[in-house]
Motif scaffolding. Structure first.
Motif, mmCIF file in Angstrom:
data_model
loop_
_atom_site.group_PDB
_atom_site.id
_atom_site.type_symbol
_atom_site.label_atom_id
_atom_site.label_comp_id
_atom_site.label_asym_id
_atom_site.label_seq_id
_atom_site.Cartn_x
_atom_site.Cartn_y
_atom_site.Cartn_z
ATOM 1 N N SER A 88 46.325 50.845 39.175
ATOM 2 C CA SER A 88 47.060 49.760 39.845
ATOM 3 C C SER A 88 47.519 50.207 41.222
ATOM 4 N N ALA A 89 48.160 49.287 41.909
ATOM 5 C CA ALA A 89 48.812 49.625 43.167
ATOM 6 C C ALA A 89 49.997 50.542 42.862
ATOM 7 N N THR A 139 52.731 45.915 45.052
ATOM 8 C CA THR A 139 52.317 44.517 44.927
ATOM 9 C C THR A 139 53.457 43.578 45.339
ATOM 10 N N GLU A 164 45.721 47.925 45.511
ATOM 11 C CA GLU A 164 44.936 48.778 44.599
ATOM 12 C C GLU A 164 43.850 49.539 45.364
ATOM 13 N N PHE A 219 42.834 44.515 38.521
ATOM 14 C CA PHE A 219 43.546 43.332 39.029
ATOM 15 C C PHE A 219 42.782 42.519 40.062
ATOM 16 N N ARG A 230 49.252 38.594 37.863
ATOM 17 C CA ARG A 230 50.098 39.786 37.896
ATOM 18 C C ARG A 230 49.909 40.624 36.644
ATOM 19 N N GLU A 231 49.968 41.888 36.823
ATOM 20 C CA GLU A 231 49.787 42.879 35.751
ATOM 21 C C GLU A 231 48.360 42.862 35.190
ATOM 22 N N GLY A 232 47.422 42.338 35.986
ATOM 23 C CA GLY A 232 46.065 42.139 35.476
ATOM 24 C C GLY A 232 45.216 43.394 35.307
ATOM 25 N N SER A 233 45.733 44.550 35.690
ATOM 26 C CA SER A 233 44.896 45.760 35.582
ATOM 27 C C SER A 233 44.563 46.141 34.135
HETATM 28 N N1 ASP Z 1 49.375 45.705 40.871
HETATM 29 C C1 ASP Z 1 49.333 44.495 40.120
HETATM 30 C C2 ASP Z 1 50.726 44.066 39.727
HETATM 31 O O1 ASP Z 1 51.676 44.779 39.993
HETATM 32 C C3 ASP Z 1 48.430 44.564 38.937
HETATM 33 C C4 ASP Z 1 48.841 45.544 37.866
HETATM 34 O O2 ASP Z 1 49.647 46.425 38.109
HETATM 35 O O3 ASP Z 1 48.349 45.425 36.749
HETATM 36 O O4 ASP Z 1 50.874 43.002 39.165
#
Ligand code: ASP
Ligand code: MG
Length: 423
Positions: free
Chosen positions: A40-41, A46, A125, A191, A205-208
């Protein structure tokens, strides 16, 4: 036949120089395995990039550039701390990504907000993986970095893009698998993806976690591991409940339900690609890799503790039929139509003879549109600042304890799950 593992490192595992310095040790302990690493980032990048887009889109270009400068500086600083021999090469790569964003920020917004969001936010990312790939190489872990936008083809539903499954699976076979002939580590981004027009997209969001699961499915991986800053999956968010309990084994169904009800454990879309191929998912702690972590698989889980999910900032929309005609199928169908048009996912719904009650996340823009569109048929009332409590495998004592001092506005229960919307 070679076997593959898929690892996902979230923002927390790349949040600082010290944390990134943990990664080589973890990867070295899997020496000999072919690993595709999704990252992820870094930290809160993000969120920081979201602020850049907001400033740009509301016409504050200088502010957008200033905020972006902070993102640039923090990544260059991290790279300088981590890299010696590979610094210059990494800097060239980082600067190319910076330039892409800055070009865009110099224009005036003429397209949708969501389009710009994805073009800017995706860089988080790309930056983190460039730095980490260079750092792993410098630590003696030979690896291949790839731009996942060359692999993950999506539609142009920006900010919630859907993966073109056959196209992407083909790219994984043609472009990713052969890389493992020359290396044991492939490093890429979660993501993000790209449309057929080469526009960047994001998967939500949180798609990784989801990206990693799609790779695991397409590589027929033997397992996926999500590395987090907690021991594993807990029965509640330890930030809200300090005495949350660790759970060592769970099945796919349980996790998909937990995620659906809003537990922040794993992105809800993650389970399907794994379940479909029976690939176990490990949730492990990058701060202490020797801990066993949680395994999620298709075994039946027994003796689970109550699983608690609290969702704050909930809104209850009361819809009352104007002329006292029954809500019936027509009213309900109309409402679902609206949900789908506005991309609203109700968290809880209850219908009566002449009324419907819907609990939603507080997205003011969407709620206003919903209220407006429903006003033809219904009297609409909105109540804000509520909390939705969901408990799976509940017992009376725990429900009572968690509701102490609160008033229930809406309640639903099955033998397995109770949900209470509280004021
Ligand atoms: N960087 C993105 C986020 O913070 C994706 C991830 O972390 O999964 O939503
Ligand atoms: Mg994250």
């Amino acid at each position: 036949m070679s076997k593959y593992k898929v690892f996902k490192f979230g923002g927390a595992s790349a949040a600082s120089v010290e944390r990134i310095q943990n990664l080589p040790g973890i990867l070295r302990s899997y020496n000999g395995d072919n690993i595709l690493v999704v990252i992820s980032a870094m930290g809160k990048t993000t969120n920081a990039l979201e602020k850049v887009v907001d400033a740009f889109y509301t016409g504050h270009r200088e502010e957008a550039l200033r905020l972006f400068q902070q993102v640039k500086d923090s990544h260059l600083t991290t790279a300088k701390y981590l890299l010696v021999n590979n610094y210059l090469a990494a800097e060239v790569q980082l600067k190319d990504f910076f330039t892409e964003v800055e070009w865009l920020l110099h224009d005036k917004p003429v397209r949708d907000y969501d389009y710009y969001y994805d073009q800017v936010v995706c860089v988080g990312e790309l930056l983190s993986t460039s730095i980490i790939s260079a750092y792993l190489a410098e630590s003696g872990l030979d690896n291949q970095w790839i731009d996942v936008r060359d692999i993950f083809r999506t539609d142009d539903n920006f900010r919630d893009a859907a993966i073109d499954w056959p196209f992407t699976a083909d790219r994984v076979r043609q472009e990713v698998l052969p890389l493992f002939k020359d290396t044991r580590l492939v490093v890429t981004q979660g993501f993000i993806g790209s449309t057929s027009e080469n526009e960047s997209t994001t998967l939500g969001r949180e798609g990784s976690d989801y990206t990693a699961a799609v790779f695991a499915n397409m590589l027929d991986a033997e397992s996926q591991t999500i590395w987090k800053d907690v021991e594993g999956v807990m029965n509640a968010d330890p930030k809200q409940f300090p005495d949350a309990q660790f759970i060592s084994e769970l099945n796919y169904d349980e996790v998909i339900e937990m995620a659906y009800y809003g537990a922040q454990v794993i992105h809800p879309k993650t389970i399907k690609p794994l379940q479909n191929k029976g690939i176990p998912l490990y949730v492990k702690c990058f701060l202490d890799p020797a801990l066993p972590g949680t395994v999620i698989n298709n075994h039946t889980a027994k003796g689970l503790p109550p699983i608690i999910v609290l969702k704050q900032k909930q809104v209850l929309v009361h819809l009352h039929s104007k002329d006292f005609s029954f809500v019936g199928e027509k009213g309900t169908a109309g409402l679902y139509q609206l949900f789908s048009e506005l991309r609203i996912k109700p968290n809880l719904m209850q219908s009566g003879a002449v009324s419907l009650q819907v609990c939603l996340d507080d997205r003011t823009d969407k709620i206003e549109k919903l209220a407006l569109a429903a006003a033809g048929m219904f009297d609409v009332q909105v109540e804000k600042d509520l909390t939705l409590l969901t408990i799976r495998h509940y017992n009376e004592a725990i429900v009572k304890k968690l509701m102490e001092g609160k008033t229930a506005v809406l309640q639903q229960q099955t033998p397995e799950t109770v949900q209470v919307l509280m004021r």
